[in-house]
Motif scaffolding. Structure first.
Motif, PDB file in Angstrom:
ATOM      1  N   ARG A 141      41.269  44.542  55.331  1.00  0.00           N
ATOM      2  CA  ARG A 141      40.947  44.985  53.969  1.00  0.00           C
ATOM      3  C   ARG A 141      39.482  45.416  53.826  1.00  0.00           C
ATOM      4  N   LYS A 154      38.283  36.273  43.561  1.00  0.00           N
ATOM      5  CA  LYS A 154      39.174  37.431  43.486  1.00  0.00           C
ATOM      6  C   LYS A 154      39.741  37.783  44.858  1.00  0.00           C
ATOM      7  N   ILE A 155      38.881  37.775  45.881  1.00  0.00           N
ATOM      8  CA  ILE A 155      39.339  38.086  47.241  1.00  0.00           C
ATOM      9  C   ILE A 155      40.278  36.996  47.754  1.00  0.00           C
ATOM     10  N   GLN A 157      42.222  35.078  45.957  1.00  0.00           N
ATOM     11  CA  GLN A 157      43.504  35.261  45.274  1.00  0.00           C
ATOM     12  C   GLN A 157      44.283  36.408  45.890  1.00  0.00           C
ATOM     13  N   GLU A 158      43.597  37.467  46.253  1.00  0.00           N
ATOM     14  CA  GLU A 158      44.247  38.615  46.882  1.00  0.00           C
ATOM     15  C   GLU A 158      44.878  38.203  48.215  1.00  0.00           C
ATOM     16  N   LEU A 161      48.023  36.157  47.508  1.00  0.00           N
ATOM     17  CA  LEU A 161      49.107  37.034  47.057  1.00  0.00           C
ATOM     18  C   LEU A 161      49.749  37.727  48.256  1.00  0.00           C
ATOM     19  N   PHE A 162      48.922  38.101  49.223  1.00  0.00           N
ATOM     20  CA  PHE A 162      49.449  38.676  50.462  1.00  0.00           C
ATOM     21  C   PHE A 162      50.354  37.671  51.179  1.00  0.00           C
TER      22      PHE A 162
END
Length: 398
Positions: A141, A154-155, A157-158, A161-162
């Protein structure tokens, strides 16, 4: 294409018989290789033999320093370092060295180094594999070269989610990722690199179908053990060790040795090398002691593994999945539920201790739990909130 980070130091005899060690390193500011010549010590040598001997020792010294992370360039933000997140067959020449800013990959390698001694090999492998996935995802990413302070909530959480949406992992696995990453960021906080842990309020997936091992009902237990005892005495003994000792079927049971069993003093020792946490001494119930004497396990070589080939103690332990596969075969032949697993023998023993009225502290000590909270969680998960007064004295409706 692999990026060259340094050349291997070599001895050079220069003009006017001036000797030096030559190598080059990547200049992180320009992206180009910078030549380095080290003349140190050669002027003190009085003949060629001394110069050659000194040169060989200097080459070895500089090579080891490069491997260990030293850089001759005055750039505090760039390092050559051993990367614990790379697979073992990469970067063999420089022992998995890698050039980078002090980013996530650098600090995760440092974190894993700090945990290597205290974690059991299997646990360390889990930490290493999950953190490897994390840093590879960061690279994919384009977050890989970010300063660690930029890896924010934020990262994180990303990333989760992945794991949940793309990888379809269940809740238990996600919770393991949370535990490991939170521990890593706590490590950074202790080092003074961060002030806040970004691993918080993580979305967790719905619980998938629960296939965890469950205690075996009494009728099914009798049916199962009757068949196993007759057809495979070694598997029967392994079931009894789990049931009576609350011993874990992986390392603790599989690597148990004859010398670890003191049948006359009614105790079994799980040594540090095989224990999930720490060494523990387990009380050995009379019924199990009699079974050990019946099968004459105590008469074998004390260095033999209790569960070895040919159904008797021997110099080599059984394979990791041998006992489990044998258990599953009997279970399936009897058409019993798939939630009955080899590990179920341990849970079943815990249920019987609970029914017998043992205190929470006694069960905690027998199971080798670190705290009452762990024991309480274990019992609630497998047996619920048992209350014999409700079971036996519930008033009828009329």
């Amino acid at each position: 294409m692999k990026r060259k980070i340094a050349t291997v130091p070599r001895l050079v005899e220069g003009r006017n018989k001036q000797w030096y060690v030559y190598f080059s390193v990547l200049n992180p500011m320009t992206g180009k290789m910078k030549p380095i010549k080290v003349y140190r010590g050669f002027n003190e040598c009085t003949n060629l033999a001394q110069k050659k001997a000194w040169g060989i020792s200097l080459v070895a010294e500089l090579t080891e320093k490069l491997k260990a992370g030293w850089s001759p360039l005055d750039d505090k933000e760039k390092f050559i370092y051993s990367d614990q997140t790379e697979y073992l067959n990469l970067s063999k020449k420089f022992n998995k060295v890698r050039n980078s800013v002090k980013n996530t990959r650098y600090y995760i390698s440092e974190y894993l180094d700090s945990r290597m001694v205290e974690l059991k090999p299997k646990s360390f492998s889990t930490y290493q594999s999950k953190l490897r996935i994390f840093v590879n995802w960061l690279d994919h990413r384009n977050y890989g070269e970010f300063d660690i302070s930029a890896i924010n909530y934020k990262i994180i959480q990303e990333f989760f989610l992945f794991l949940i949406d793309d990888s379809n992992l269940d809740r238990r696995t996600i919770e393991k990722y949370v535990q490991i990453l939170r521990s890593y960021f706590d490590f950074l906080i202790k080092k003074g690199k961060l002030t806040d842990n970004p691993v918080k309020e993580i979305k967790k997936p719905k619980k998938l179908k629960d296939m965890a091992a469950r205690p075996i009902h009494d009728y099914d237990m009798k049916l199962l053990l009757t068949h196993i005892k007759e057809a495979n005495p070694q598997l029967y003994m392994a079931c009894m060790f789990q049931y009576y000792l609350a011993i874990r079927p992986g390392q603790e049971l599989r690597l148990l040795k004859v010398r670890d069993i003191d049948v006359y003093n009614h105790k079994v020792v799980v040594v540090d090398e095989t224990a999930k946490t720490n060494r523990r001494v387990i009380d050995m119930p009379v019924d199990l002691a009699e079974l050990v004497l019946k099968y004459q396990i105590n008469r074998y070589n004390r260095d033999f593994y209790v569960f070895s080939k040919n159904g008797i103690p021997g110099p080599e332990p059984l394979g990791h999945n041998t006992l489990r596969n044998r258990f599953n075969k009997f279970r399936d032949q009897l058409n019993l539920p798939s939630v009955y697993k080899f590990y179920s023998m341990k849970h079943s023993g815990g249920g019987k201790l609970l029914e017998a009225g043992l205190t929470m502290e006694e069960i905690r000590d027998h199971f080798g739990h670190k705290s009452i909270e762990t024991t309480d969680h274990y019992l609630r998960r497998h047996f619920g909130n048992r209350n014999t007064r409700i079971i036996n004295n519930f008033p009828p409706p009329i």
